[in-house]
Design a protein around this motif. Structure first.
Motif, short mmCIF file in Angstrom:
data_model
loop_
_atom_site.label_atom_id
_atom_site.label_comp_id
_atom_site.label_asym_id
_atom_site.label_seq_id
_atom_site.Cartn_x
_atom_site.Cartn_y
_atom_site.Cartn_z
N PHE A 127 54.49 21.06 12.96
CA PHE A 127 53.98 20.89 14.00
C PHE A 127 52.91 21.64 13.70
O PHE A 127 51.79 20.73 14.52
N ALA A 128 53.15 22.44 13.96
CA ALA A 128 51.34 23.28 13.49
C ALA A 128 50.38 22.93 12.61
O ALA A 128 49.24 23.30 13.04
N THR A 129 50.66 22.82 11.57
CA THR A 129 50.39 22.04 10.14
C THR A 129 49.56 20.88 10.57
O THR A 129 48.15 20.46 10.37
N TYR A 130 51.16 19.49 10.74
CA TYR A 130 50.79 18.26 10.96
C TYR A 130 50.31 17.45 12.38
O TYR A 130 49.81 16.22 12.71
N GLY A 131 50.52 18.54 13.53
CA GLY A 131 50.43 18.37 15.03
C GLY A 131 48.96 19.03 15.23
O GLY A 131 48.21 18.32 14.94
N VAL A 132 49.20 20.32 15.88
CA VAL A 132 47.99 21.01 16.07
C VAL A 132 46.67 20.96 14.70
O VAL A 132 45.69 20.78 15.69
N GLY A 133 47.27 21.67 13.89
CA GLY A 133 46.40 21.55 12.79
C GLY A 133 45.28 20.02 12.27
O GLY A 133 44.09 20.70 12.73
N LYS A 134 45.69 19.71 12.39
CA LYS A 134 45.11 18.24 12.10
C LYS A 134 44.47 17.49 13.01
O LYS A 134 43.16 17.33 13.17
N TYR A 135 45.12 17.89 14.48
CA TYR A 135 43.83 17.09 15.99
C TYR A 135 43.17 18.41 16.10
O TYR A 135 41.30 17.69 16.20
N LEU A 136 42.83 20.75 15.87
CA LEU A 136 42.13 20.59 15.20
C LEU A 136 40.50 20.02 14.55
O LEU A 136 39.33 20.22 15.16
N GLY A 137 41.38 20.00 13.22
CA GLY A 137 40.84 19.57 12.10
C GLY A 137 39.81 18.79 12.25
O GLY A 137 38.43 18.41 11.91
N MET A 138 40.98 17.14 13.22
CA MET A 138 39.56 16.60 13.55
C MET A 138 38.28 17.06 14.56
O MET A 138 37.12 16.66 14.29
N LEU A 139 38.55 16.88 15.23
CA LEU A 139 37.49 18.31 16.65
C LEU A 139 36.50 19.01 15.74
O LEU A 139 35.70 17.94 15.94
N ILE A 140 37.15 19.90 14.74
CA ILE A 140 35.93 20.55 14.08
C ILE A 140 34.89 19.58 13.19
O ILE A 140 33.95 19.27 13.07
N ALA A 141 36.00 18.77 12.71
CA ALA A 141 35.13 17.78 11.69
C ALA A 141 34.40 16.36 12.64
O ALA A 141 33.19 16.45 11.84
N GLY A 142 34.82 15.99 13.54
CA GLY A 142 33.61 15.34 14.28
C GLY A 142 32.89 16.46 14.62
O GLY A 142 31.60 15.63 14.05
N ASN A 143 32.84 17.31 14.87
CA ASN A 143 31.50 17.61 15.55
C ASN A 143 30.73 18.38 15.23
O ASN A 143 29.07 18.30 14.47
N VAL A 144 31.12 18.81 13.28
CA VAL A 144 30.49 19.42 11.98
C VAL A 144 29.76 18.05 11.60
O VAL A 144 28.24 17.96 11.81
N LEU A 145 29.64 16.63 11.40
CA LEU A 145 29.30 15.46 11.11
C LEU A 145 28.77 15.29 12.30
O LEU A 145 27.76 14.79 12.40
N ASP A 146 28.75 15.51 13.18
CA ASP A 146 27.58 14.85 13.95
C ASP A 146 26.35 15.89 14.61
O ASP A 146 25.42 15.43 14.41
N ARG A 147 26.30 17.11 14.29
CA ARG A 147 25.93 18.26 14.30
C ARG A 147 24.66 18.04 13.34
O ARG A 147 23.39 18.01 12.86
N TYR A 148 25.71 17.60 11.92
CA TYR A 148 24.24 17.31 10.44
C TYR A 148 24.43 15.87 10.84
O TYR A 148 23.58 15.38 9.49
N THR A 149 24.09 14.97 11.53
CA THR A 149 23.94 13.49 11.39
C THR A 149 22.65 13.28 12.43
O THR A 149 22.53 13.89 13.41
N VAL A 150 21.62 12.42 11.79
CA VAL A 150 20.55 12.01 12.68
C VAL A 150 19.97 10.90 12.50
O VAL A 150 20.16 10.17 11.28
N GLN A 151 19.79 10.09 13.19
CA GLN A 151 19.54 8.46 13.01
C GLN A 151 20.51 7.94 11.68
O GLN A 151 19.95 7.10 11.78
N ASN A 152 22.08 8.39 12.64
CA ASN A 152 22.53 7.45 11.13
C ASN A 152 22.52 8.07 9.71
O ASN A 152 23.69 7.42 9.24
N ALA A 153 22.04 9.51 9.49
CA ALA A 153 21.68 9.69 8.09
C ALA A 153 22.82 11.11 8.11
O ALA A 153 21.82 12.03 8.99
N HIS A 154 23.02 11.09 7.49
CA HIS A 154 24.01 11.77 7.21
C HIS A 154 23.63 13.38 6.27
O HIS A 154 22.98 12.67 4.76
N ASN A 155 24.05 14.35 6.77
CA ASN A 155 22.94 16.01 5.75
C ASN A 155 24.20 16.29 5.23
O ASN A 155 24.64 17.16 5.41
N TRP A 156 24.88 15.47 3.73
CA TRP A 156 26.27 15.92 3.45
C TRP A 156 26.57 17.00 3.10
O TRP A 156 27.51 18.32 2.54
#
Length: 160
Positions: A85-114
């Motif tokens: 539950f911690a790894t495949y439930g809560v961990g995946k959920y929090l990871g996706m929230l963080i990853a989404g925010n990081v990707l949004d932060r480093y995206t300008v005009q649909n271009a990602h700063n990988w």
């Protein structure tokens, strides 16, 4: 491949060494992603595949074995469920929230700063490596709980 070789490595590295090896591979994996983004060399991206297998095997199998050794026999199934539950439930959920925010932060005009996107998990993994190395004690004391005679096992499992 790593699942088959894990027992021989684990015999020498034990829990802490196996998990540290997995976290080091995790840091190297994100470093390869960052280098691939920075240089444009696809070889770094392909190098990630074996690192992922190594990380998964050494981190999760070591963790499951550690839990199996430390948990009371009647609580092992519950402990395995909690880890899942911690790894495949809560961990995946929090990871996706963080990853989404990081990707949004480093995206300008649909271009990602990988390069910037991959630096974030690289730094996070390095912090986890240092924290785990300093804080984990493989041979720490095991908590012993005395249960009064007459209490049914099924009523006490939830609270232990």
């Amino acid at each position: 491949m790593f699942l088959f070789t894990f027992p021989s490595f684990f015999a020498k590295l034990r829990y802490k060494g196996s998990i540290i090896a997995a976290i080091v591979a995790w840091v190297m994996m994100y470093g390869c992603f960052e280098l691939g983004a920075h240089t444009g060399v696809n070889g770094f991206i392909y190098a990630v595949l074996p690192f992922h297998g190594f990380c998964f095997t050494f981190f999760f199998v070591s963790g499951q074995l550690y839990e199996n050794e430390k948990a009371l026999a009647r609580l092992r199934n519950s402990a395995q469920g909690l880890i899942s539950f911690a790894t495949y439930g809560v961990g995946k959920y929090l990871g996706m929230l963080i990853a989404g925010n990081v990707l949004d932060r480093y995206t300008v005009q649909n271009a990602h700063n990988w390069v910037s996107v991959w630096i974030v998990p690289f730094v996070m993994a390095a912090i986890v490596l240092v924290g785990f190395s300093l804080l984990f004690r493989e041979n720490g004391k095991t908590l012993k709980i005395d249960i009064p005679v007459g209490i049914e096992d099924k009523n006490t499992n939830f609270f232990l």
